[in-house]
Design a protein around this motif. Structure first.
Motif, PDB file in Angstrom:
ATOM      1  N   PHE A  30      42.531  38.423  35.471  1.00 21.30           N
ATOM      2  CA  PHE A  30      41.868  38.321  36.443  1.00 21.30           C
ATOM      3  C   PHE A  30      40.110  38.962  36.420  1.00 21.30           C
ATOM      4  O   PHE A  30      39.596  38.153  36.294  1.00 21.30           O
ATOM      5  CB  PHE A  30      41.849  39.473  37.576  1.00 21.30           C
ATOM      6  N   TRP A  31      40.234  40.013  35.602  1.00 19.99           N
ATOM      7  CA  TRP A  31      39.397  40.585  35.159  1.00 19.99           C
ATOM      8  C   TRP A  31      38.253  40.193  34.107  1.00 19.99           C
ATOM      9  O   TRP A  31      36.997  39.980  33.906  1.00 19.99           O
ATOM     10  CB  TRP A  31      38.840  41.913  34.152  1.00 19.99           C
ATOM     11  N   ARG A  32      39.264  39.494  33.118  1.00 21.31           N
ATOM     12  CA  ARG A  32      38.615  38.185  32.001  1.00 21.31           C
ATOM     13  C   ARG A  32      37.738  37.420  32.918  1.00 21.31           C
ATOM     14  O   ARG A  32      36.647  36.842  32.071  1.00 21.31           O
ATOM     15  CB  ARG A  32      39.599  38.051  31.325  1.00 21.31           C
ATOM     16  N   ASP A  33      38.292  36.678  34.115  1.00 16.18           N
ATOM     17  CA  ASP A  33      37.729  35.322  34.759  1.00 16.18           C
ATOM     18  C   ASP A  33      35.842  35.582  34.953  1.00 16.18           C
ATOM     19  O   ASP A  33      35.356  35.419  34.794  1.00 16.18           O
ATOM     20  CB  ASP A  33      38.393  34.973  35.934  1.00 16.18           C
ATOM     21  N   PHE A  62      39.573  42.690  50.221  1.00 17.03           N
ATOM     22  CA  PHE A  62      38.967  43.617  48.757  1.00 17.03           C
ATOM     23  C   PHE A  62      38.377  41.662  48.644  1.00 17.03           C
ATOM     24  O   PHE A  62      39.355  41.461  48.042  1.00 17.03           O
ATOM     25  CB  PHE A  62      39.540  43.802  48.013  1.00 17.03           C
ATOM     26  N   ILE A  63      36.821  40.792  48.398  1.00 17.55           N
ATOM     27  CA  ILE A  63      36.273  40.497  47.970  1.00 17.55           C
ATOM     28  C   ILE A  63      35.473  41.276  47.003  1.00 17.55           C
ATOM     29  O   ILE A  63      34.964  42.171  46.736  1.00 17.55           O
ATOM     30  CB  ILE A  63      35.343  40.407  49.278  1.00 17.55           C
ATOM     31  N   ILE A  64      35.638  40.089  45.826  1.00 18.83           N
ATOM     32  CA  ILE A  64      34.044  40.393  44.519  1.00 18.83           C
ATOM     33  C   ILE A  64      33.497  39.252  44.560  1.00 18.83           C
ATOM     34  O   ILE A  64      33.984  37.843  45.185  1.00 18.83           O
ATOM     35  CB  ILE A  64      35.388  40.478  43.445  1.00 18.83           C
ATOM     36  N   VAL A  65      31.971  39.030  44.689  1.00 19.40           N
ATOM     37  CA  VAL A  65      31.068  38.247  44.201  1.00 19.40           C
ATOM     38  C   VAL A  65      30.359  38.552  42.708  1.00 19.40           C
ATOM     39  O   VAL A  65      29.929  39.716  43.132  1.00 19.40           O
ATOM     40  CB  VAL A  65      30.396  38.412  45.126  1.00 19.40           C
ATOM     41  N   THR A 113      44.729  46.680  38.389  1.00 25.20           N
ATOM     42  CA  THR A 113      45.600  44.903  38.013  1.00 25.20           C
ATOM     43  C   THR A 113      44.774  44.108  39.076  1.00 25.20           C
ATOM     44  O   THR A 113      45.165  43.044  38.214  1.00 25.20           O
ATOM     45  CB  THR A 113      46.940  45.316  38.198  1.00 25.20           C
ATOM     46  N   GLY A 114      43.721  44.582  39.709  1.00 29.83           N
ATOM     47  CA  GLY A 114      42.795  43.305  40.883  1.00 29.83           C
ATOM     48  C   GLY A 114      44.159  42.520  41.479  1.00 29.83           C
ATOM     49  O   GLY A 114      43.274  41.754  42.072  1.00 29.83           O
ATOM     50  N   LYS A 115      45.008  42.881  42.217  1.00 29.24           N
ATOM     51  CA  LYS A 115      46.038  42.891  42.984  1.00 29.24           C
ATOM     52  C   LYS A 115      45.277  42.485  44.791  1.00 29.24           C
ATOM     53  O   LYS A 115      44.483  43.709  44.636  1.00 29.24           O
ATOM     54  CB  LYS A 115      46.997  43.314  42.869  1.00 29.24           C
ATOM     55  N   GLY A 116      45.371  41.475  44.863  1.00 25.70           N
ATOM     56  CA  GLY A 116      45.114  41.563  46.478  1.00 25.70           C
ATOM     57  C   GLY A 116      43.327  41.275  46.277  1.00 25.70           C
ATOM     58  O   GLY A 116      42.797  41.820  47.620  1.00 25.70           O
ATOM     59  N   VAL A 117      42.883  40.933  45.654  1.00 21.63           N
ATOM     60  CA  VAL A 117      41.199  40.646  45.283  1.00 21.63           C
ATOM     61  C   VAL A 117      40.881  39.055  45.562  1.00 21.63           C
ATOM     62  O   VAL A 117      41.584  38.391  44.614  1.00 21.63           O
ATOM     63  CB  VAL A 117      40.269  41.273  44.797  1.00 21.63           C
TER      64      VAL A 117
END
Length: 121
Positions: A30-33, A62-65, A113-117
């Protein structure tokens, strides 16, 4: 032959390195993406309006842009948004709906872990 332009923003360079390190450390793609999206030219960064966040998010999600959140539209439920940048209007409207604005660095610390984002672009 085109000249290759390297990024010079120290915050962005550190963020990309931190994202890759977190990806290796947690063994999560997820974080590499997100890091790969931020390595692309700035003109390809996501620009997401509040109306889109409102449409594609649930309460307290949770939203990431990987780019900038813009203030067009409205938001009618609390949502936690992490982004590279926020327009002033977007920040006011998100916090006004009892939501939370945070940097990508803060989200990475809170959720290793970036879970649920959900990624919006």
């Amino acid at each position: 032959m085109m000249k290759r332009v390297k990024k010079t923003n120290p915050r962005l360079l550190k963020l990309i390195n931190d994202l890759k390190a977190k990806s290796r450390e947690q063994n999560v793609g997820f974080w590499r993406d997100i890091a790969e999206r931020l390595e692309k030219p700035n003109r390809n960064f996501a620009e997401v309006n509040l109306s889109k966040i409102n449409r594609f998010s649930n309460d307290n999600e949770f939203i990431i842009v990987p780019g900038k959140v813009l203030g067009a539209g409205s938001i009618d439920h609390p949502v936690n948004v992490a982004a590279l940048n926020f327009s002033l209007t977007a920040e006011v409207l998100i916090t006004g709906a009892n939501g939370k604005c945070m940097s990508i660095e803060q989200l990475m610390q809170a959720n290793p872990t970036g879970k649920g984002v959900r990624i919006l672009k």
